[in-house]
Design a protein around this motif. Structure first.
Motif, PDB file in Angstrom:
ATOM      1  N   ASP A  45       6.226  -0.335   2.759  1.00 26.32           N
ATOM      2  CA  ASP A  45       6.993   0.904   2.715  1.00 26.32           C
ATOM      3  C   ASP A  45       7.158   1.549   4.088  1.00 26.32           C
ATOM      4  OD1 ASP A  45       7.356   0.692   0.022  1.00 26.32           O
ATOM      5  OD2 ASP A  45       5.652   1.980  -0.510  1.00 26.32           O
ATOM      6  N   GLY A  46       6.577   0.968   5.123  1.00 26.16           N
ATOM      7  CA  GLY A  46       6.778   1.470   6.471  1.00 26.16           C
ATOM      8  C   GLY A  46       5.616   2.257   7.049  1.00 26.16           C
ATOM      9  N   ALA A  47       4.515   2.352   6.336  1.00 24.81           N
ATOM     10  CA  ALA A  47       3.368   3.086   6.855  1.00 24.81           C
ATOM     11  C   ALA A  47       2.665   2.259   7.933  1.00 24.81           C
ATOM     12  CB  ALA A  47       2.388   3.397   5.731  1.00 24.81           C
ATOM     13  N   SER A  48       2.186   2.924   8.949  1.00 26.81           N
ATOM     14  CA  SER A  48       1.425   2.247  10.000  1.00 26.81           C
ATOM     15  C   SER A  48       0.018   1.941   9.498  1.00 26.81           C
ATOM     16  CB  SER A  48       1.368   3.114  11.254  1.00 26.81           C
ATOM     17  OG  SER A  48       0.674   4.324  10.977  1.00 26.81           O
ATOM     18  N   HIS A  49      -0.722   1.144  10.280  1.00 24.07           N
ATOM     19  CA  HIS A  49      -2.099   0.839   9.897  1.00 24.07           C
ATOM     20  C   HIS A  49      -2.955   2.112   9.888  1.00 24.07           C
ATOM     21  CE1 HIS A  49      -1.819  -3.511   9.650  1.00 24.07           C
ATOM     22  NE2 HIS A  49      -1.142  -3.529  10.800  1.00 24.07           N
ATOM     23  N   THR A  50      -2.709   3.006  10.837  1.00 25.75           N
ATOM     24  CA  THR A  50      -3.480   4.256  10.887  1.00 25.75           C
ATOM     25  C   THR A  50      -3.210   5.108   9.663  1.00 25.75           C
ATOM     26  OG1 THR A  50      -3.373   4.216  13.303  1.00 25.75           O
ATOM     27  CG2 THR A  50      -3.948   6.313  12.248  1.00 25.75           C
ATOM     28  N   ARG A  51      -1.931   5.247   9.310  1.00 31.33           N
ATOM     29  CA  ARG A  51      -1.583   6.057   8.141  1.00 31.33           C
ATOM     30  C   ARG A  51      -2.093   5.411   6.861  1.00 31.33           C
ATOM     31  NH1 ARG A  51       4.550   8.106   6.496  1.00 31.33           N
ATOM     32  NH2 ARG A  51       3.901   9.391   4.717  1.00 31.33           N
ATOM     33  N   THR A  52      -2.017   4.087   6.783  1.00 26.63           N
ATOM     34  CA  THR A  52      -2.533   3.394   5.603  1.00 26.63           C
ATOM     35  C   THR A  52      -4.028   3.630   5.448  1.00 26.63           C
ATOM     36  OG1 THR A  52      -0.836   1.682   5.822  1.00 26.63           O
ATOM     37  CG2 THR A  52      -2.789   1.148   4.497  1.00 26.63           C
ATOM     38  N   PHE A  53      -4.736   3.603   6.565  1.00 25.35           N
ATOM     39  CA  PHE A  53      -6.181   3.795   6.503  1.00 25.35           C
ATOM     40  C   PHE A  53      -6.531   5.202   6.053  1.00 25.35           C
ATOM     41  CE2 PHE A  53      -9.966   5.318   8.846  1.00 25.35           C
ATOM     42  CZ  PHE A  53     -10.929   4.588   8.170  1.00 25.35           C
ATOM     43  N   PHE A  54      -5.943   6.221   6.692  1.00 23.65           N
ATOM     44  CA  PHE A  54      -6.348   7.599   6.417  1.00 23.65           C
ATOM     45  C   PHE A  54      -5.775   8.134   5.099  1.00 23.65           C
ATOM     46  CE2 PHE A  54      -7.216   7.624  11.017  1.00 23.65           C
ATOM     47  CZ  PHE A  54      -8.470   8.192  11.013  1.00 23.65           C
ATOM     48  N   GLN A  55      -4.595   7.699   4.700  1.00 22.35           N
ATOM     49  CA  GLN A  55      -3.963   8.275   3.512  1.00 22.35           C
ATOM     50  C   GLN A  55      -4.080   7.416   2.266  1.00 22.35           C
ATOM     51  OE1 GLN A  55       0.101   9.451   4.308  1.00 22.35           O
ATOM     52  NE2 GLN A  55      -0.489  10.919   5.892  1.00 22.35           N
ATOM     53  N   VAL A  56      -4.413   6.142   2.421  1.00 27.52           N
ATOM     54  CA  VAL A  56      -4.476   5.261   1.257  1.00 27.52           C
ATOM     55  C   VAL A  56      -5.893   4.733   1.039  1.00 27.52           C
ATOM     56  CG1 VAL A  56      -3.602   3.138   0.204  1.00 27.52           C
ATOM     57  CG2 VAL A  56      -2.061   4.594   1.539  1.00 27.52           C
ATOM     58  N   MET A  57      -6.474   4.112   2.071  1.00 26.51           N
ATOM     59  CA  MET A  57      -7.746   3.424   1.890  1.00 26.51           C
ATOM     60  C   MET A  57      -8.944   4.382   1.852  1.00 26.51           C
ATOM     61  SD  MET A  57      -6.480   0.525   1.521  1.00 26.51           S
ATOM     62  CE  MET A  57      -7.942  -0.472   1.336  1.00 26.51           C
ATOM     63  N   LEU A  58      -8.932   5.398   2.712  1.00 30.99           N
ATOM     64  CA  LEU A  58     -10.059   6.338   2.704  1.00 30.99           C
ATOM     65  C   LEU A  58     -10.201   7.072   1.370  1.00 30.99           C
ATOM     66  CD1 LEU A  58     -10.544   8.158   6.128  1.00 30.99           C
ATOM     67  CD2 LEU A  58     -12.030   6.533   4.983  1.00 30.99           C
TER      68      LEU A  58
END
Length: 301
Positions: free
Chosen positions: A198-211
Motif C-alpha cells: 500500500d506504499g508504507a515505508s519500513h519505518t511507518r510499517t514498524f511503528f503503525q502496524v507491527m508495534l
C-alpha cells in the motif's frame, strides 16, 4: 457372528470403562489438590512478608516489638511523612522515577527496533549480532563495574541522570532484544507485506502496524525491565558516588536502614520500605493480565 461378538464387546467394556476412568479421575484429583496446595503455600510465603511490612509501617516502635503479628491499634501515618521528608525518601523516589522512566523508554524503543530488524530481515551478520545480544545476557555486570566507572568518569557522566540512563539502557537491551525478537517472529508477515504494498515505508510499517500487534510482548518485557531497573542497587552505588541529591531509591533505602537502625526508628524504616515496593506491586497488579498474555502468546501461536 453377531451372537459371538456382542458378548465379547460386553466383557471388554468393563475393563476400559468406569474402572480406569475412576482411577484416572482419582489420580487427577490428587494431583490437583497437591498442586493447588503448593501454590497456596507459595502464595502465603510471598505475600505474608509484604503484608507484614505494610502493616508494621502504620505501627509505632513499641507495638512493632510488643505485638508484631497484630493489626495496629492506632494508625500512625506520621511514619510515612517522617520517612518521606526527613529521610529524603521523596527525593530519592523522584530520582528513581526520572532515571527508570527515561531508561525504560529508551530500552523499549531501541530494543524493539533492533529485535524487529533481527527477526524480520535477513542480512549478513544477522545471527552474529543476535548471538552477541544473547551473550550479553550471560555477562555478569559486576565484571564491568571498574572499567565502566572509569569510562563514565572520563566522559563526565558520573552523578548524572543521563549517564545512569545510558547504563541502564545498555544493561537491559540484551534481554529486551532476545525476548522481542522471538515475539516478532510469531507475528504474521502478510500484514506487513500488505502495508508495504500500500506504499508504507519500513519505518511507518514498524511503528503503525507491527508495534501495535506486539503490544502484549512489549508490556511483558517492559514490566520485567521496570522491575530490574527499579530494584537496581549495584550500578547506582558505583556510578553515583559524589552528589547525595542524585541517589536512587535503593541507595536511600539502604541509608535509611542504617540510620534508622541506630536511631531505633523501625516504624520509619518499614514506611520507607513500603514506599520503595509500592510502585513495583502496583505495576504488576495493573498489568498482570498483559504480562501473562505476552509470555504465552509465542507458545500459543
Amino acid at each position: 457372528m453377531g451372537t459371538q461378538t456382542e458378548p465379547a464387546a460386553r466383557r471388554a467394556a468393563p475393563k476400559d470403562g468406569p474402572g480406569r476412568a475412576g482411577r484416572r479421575g482419582g489420580e487427577g484429583g490428587v494431583l490437583n489438590v497437591f498442586s493447588h496446595g503448593v501454590l497456596v503455600i507459595w502464595g502465603l510465603l510471598v505475600t505474608m512478608p509484604l503484608l507484614w511490612a505494610v502493616v508494621s509501617s502504620f505501627k509505632d516502635d513499641a507495638e512493632i516489638f510488643g505485638s508484631p503479628w497484630s493489626l495496629p491499634s492506632v494508625l500512625h501515618p506520621d511514619n510515612w511523612v517522617r520517612a518521606w521528608e526527613k529521610a529524603n525518601m521523596g527525593e530519592y523516589f523522584f530520582n528513581s522515577l526520572i532515571v527508570v522512566g527515561g531508561s525504560l523508554i529508551g530500552t523499549m524503543v531501541l530494543g524493539s527496533m533492533a529485535a524487529y530488524v533481527l527477526a524480520r530481515f535477513d542480512f549478513p551478520g544477522n545471527r552474529v549480532i543476535y548471538f552477541l545480544f544473547v551473550g550479553g545476557m550471560g555477562f555478569p555486570v559486576i565484571l564491568a563495574l571498574v572499567p565502566l566507572f572509569f569510562v563514565m568518569k572520563n566522559m563526565a557522566l558520573l552523578d548524572t541522570y543521563h549517564g545512569l540512563i545510558c547504563v541502564y539502557i545498555a544493561y537491559s537491551l540484551p534481554f529486551t532484544v532476545f525476548f522481542l525478537s522471538g515475539f516478532f517472529k510469531t507475528l504474521p508477515t502478510s500484514v506487513a507485506e500488505a502495508a508495504l504494498i500500500d506504499g508504507a515505508s519500513h519505518t511507518r510499517t514498524f511503528f503503525q502496524v507491527m508495534l501495535p500487534m506486539a503490544k502484549p510482548g512489549l508490556i511483558s518485557v517492559g514490566i520485567f525491565n521496570f522491575l530490574g531497573q527499579w530494584n537496581q542497587y549495584l550500578l547506582p552505588t558505583v556510578l553515583n558516588v559524589g552528589d547525595p541529591h542524585k541517589k536512587m531509591l535503593t541507595q536511600g533505602l539502604v541509608a535509611l536502614a542504617v540510620s534508622q537502625g541506630y536511631k531505633g526508628d523501625w516504624s520509619g524504616l518499614f514506611a520507607g520500605l513500603t514506599i520503595a515496593m509500592l510502585p513495583v506491586l502496583a505495576a504488576y497488579i495493573i498489568f498482570q493480565r498483559q504480562v501473562v498474555a505476552g509470555l504465552t502468546a509465542g507458545a500459543l501461536k
